[in-house]
Design an enzyme around this catalytic site. Structure first.
Site, PDB file in Angstrom:
ATOM      1  N   HIS A  61      -9.338  -2.391  -5.517  1.00 53.67           N
ATOM      2  CA  HIS A  61      -8.291  -2.403  -4.487  1.00 53.67           C
ATOM      3  C   HIS A  61      -7.056  -3.461  -5.086  1.00 53.67           C
ATOM      4  O   HIS A  61      -5.778  -3.342  -4.706  1.00 53.67           O
ATOM      5  CB  HIS A  61      -8.783  -3.103  -3.038  1.00 53.67           C
ATOM      6  CG  HIS A  61      -7.735  -3.166  -2.281  1.00 53.67           C
ATOM      7  ND1 HIS A  61      -7.064  -2.221  -1.443  1.00 53.67           N
ATOM      8  CD2 HIS A  61      -6.961  -4.417  -2.006  1.00 53.67           C
ATOM      9  CE1 HIS A  61      -6.142  -2.782  -0.892  1.00 53.67           C
ATOM     10  NE2 HIS A  61      -5.894  -3.965  -1.018  1.00 53.67           N
ATOM     11  N   HIS A  75      -0.204 -11.245  -4.964  1.00 52.90           N
ATOM     12  CA  HIS A  75       1.032 -10.772  -4.962  1.00 52.90           C
ATOM     13  C   HIS A  75       2.119 -11.644  -5.414  1.00 52.90           C
ATOM     14  O   HIS A  75       3.095 -11.241  -6.040  1.00 52.90           O
ATOM     15  CB  HIS A  75       1.214 -10.626  -3.361  1.00 52.90           C
ATOM     16  CG  HIS A  75       0.280  -9.680  -2.464  1.00 52.90           C
ATOM     17  ND1 HIS A  75       0.150  -8.274  -2.986  1.00 52.90           N
ATOM     18  CD2 HIS A  75      -0.657  -9.774  -1.605  1.00 52.90           C
ATOM     19  CE1 HIS A  75      -0.708  -7.618  -2.444  1.00 52.90           C
ATOM     20  NE2 HIS A  75      -1.093  -8.550  -1.352  1.00 52.90           N
ATOM     21  N   ASP A 121      -3.167  -2.611  -5.228  1.00 56.14           N
ATOM     22  CA  ASP A 121      -1.958  -3.731  -4.731  1.00 56.14           C
ATOM     23  C   ASP A 121      -1.180  -3.832  -5.876  1.00 56.14           C
ATOM     24  O   ASP A 121       0.070  -4.073  -5.637  1.00 56.14           O
ATOM     25  CB  ASP A 121      -2.620  -5.038  -4.345  1.00 56.14           C
ATOM     26  CG  ASP A 121      -3.329  -5.156  -2.903  1.00 56.14           C
ATOM     27  OD1 ASP A 121      -2.779  -4.211  -2.125  1.00 56.14           O
ATOM     28  OD2 ASP A 121      -3.886  -5.953  -2.387  1.00 56.14           O
ATOM     29  N   HIS A 140       0.956  -1.251   0.170  1.00 55.00           N
ATOM     30  CA  HIS A 140      -0.015  -0.134   0.059  1.00 55.00           C
ATOM     31  C   HIS A 140       0.883   1.192  -0.015  1.00 55.00           C
ATOM     32  O   HIS A 140       0.618   2.159  -0.672  1.00 55.00           O
ATOM     33  CB  HIS A 140      -0.988  -0.067   1.200  1.00 55.00           C
ATOM     34  CG  HIS A 140      -1.825  -1.168   1.049  1.00 55.00           C
ATOM     35  ND1 HIS A 140      -2.835  -1.278   2.120  1.00 55.00           N
ATOM     36  CD2 HIS A 140      -2.196  -2.085   0.312  1.00 55.00           C
ATOM     37  CE1 HIS A 140      -3.522  -2.180   1.911  1.00 55.00           C
ATOM     38  NE2 HIS A 140      -3.252  -2.715   0.786  1.00 55.00           N
TER      39      HIS A 140
END
Length: 304
Positions: A237, A264, A241, A78
């Protein structure tokens, strides 16, 4: 000339770690030209510096974490997203713990901190990573891809079997710019499902999570009293990310990013795949004498 940027002043904040639940102190400091973003574990003796680099990523489950010389810093995505959104090239991040504070679950509090510190343009050309040819990585049915593009564009598709995340709210595209990032992306919060919470707690994860810093869903609805900030906050969101994960490539990107169900792990796999193939990218700067002009991506600091 598109110039490198750092902070104009030092600024401090305190928050809670999403996974540890611990109180964390963070200090953001200016850094010189070509320094990059560097995290410092000031709670360790001696202090350990951990550059924000994709090849130092060792944690990709529920967050992005870096490790150097045995020292870790987790949940960097973030803050890295906020740095990317405001075009910050050089900064020092002092931490009192192995994790960044989650703040409200979005990058907006970090954007506010950076705006409050002020943004300083430095006397050196910003170095972009320009994608020259397509690179794609897969993991099962998940896909992440970079393609050449004159600017920076991101598109993301998620897939969840949940009534609050219908198909029509599962895709989002944006033409990246500072203004678009602040308005369209920075407020989007991390989210989780009640049925996953018990498993996370058993693994000592999510100990600091609450509806103050995440969107929480049961099998049918959003449990947060205030609801959603955007109708498609979930996919926004994921882009937030991704912007942070991809900034670990080492600089601002000129290219198009497309993803289906990425996270991720796959974002980092894409970063590593690009860096491993020197024919797929190049460094490029736009000094004032250059005939080629940079795409309009970053708002002038005075207007942020």
């Amino acid at each position: 000339m598109s110039q490198q940027r750092t902070l104009n002043n030092t600024i401090r904040a305190t928050g809670v770690g999403l996974h540890s639940g611990n109180k964390i102190h963070i200090t953001l400091r200016p850094a010189p030209v070509n320094h990059g973003i560097v995290f410092r574990r000031v709670d360790l003796d001696p202090v350990v510096e951990i550059p924000a680099s994709g090849d130092l990523v060792t944690e990709v489950i529920l967050c992005t974490g870096l490790t150097r010389n045995g020292a870790k810093v987790q949940t960097v995505e973030h803050l890295m997203s906020a740095f990317a959104g405001l075009g910050i090239d050089n900064a020092i991040v002092d931490l009192s713990s192995a994790e960044l504070p989650i703040m409200d679950g979005s990058s907006a509090p970090f954007v506010f901190l950076l705006q409050s510190a002020g943004i300083l343009e430095q006397n050196a050309a910003k170095r972009f990573i320009r994608i020259k040819r397509s690179v794609e990585v897969r993991q099962g049915d998940k896909v992440a891809k970079f393609s050449p593009y004159d600017g920076y564009k991101l598109g993301f598709t998620i897939e969840f079997d949940h009534p609050m995340i219908p198909h029509k709210q599962s895709h989002y595209e944006m033409e990246f710019s500072t203004a678009a990032y602040i308005k369209e992306i920075s407020l989007a919060r991390t989210f989780g499902f009640m049925h996953d919470l018990e498993d996370m707690r058993e693994r000592n994860l999510g100990l600091g999570g609450s509806m103050d810093n995440a969107i929480l869903l049961d099998d049918f609805r959003v449990l947060n009293e205030d609801g959603l900030r955007y109708g498609n906050e979930f996919v926004r969101h994921k882009i937030l990310d991704a912007i942070g994960d991809l900034y670990l490539i080492g600089g601002p990107i000129l290219g198009a990013y497309e993803a289906f169900k990425s996270g991720h792990a796959l974002n980092n796999k894409l970063v590593r795949a690009v860096l491993a193939d020197e024919t797929s990218w190049e460094w490029i700067s736009f000094p004032s004498s250059a005939a080629e002009q940079p795409p309009v991506v970053y708002t002038h600091p005075a207007c942020i």
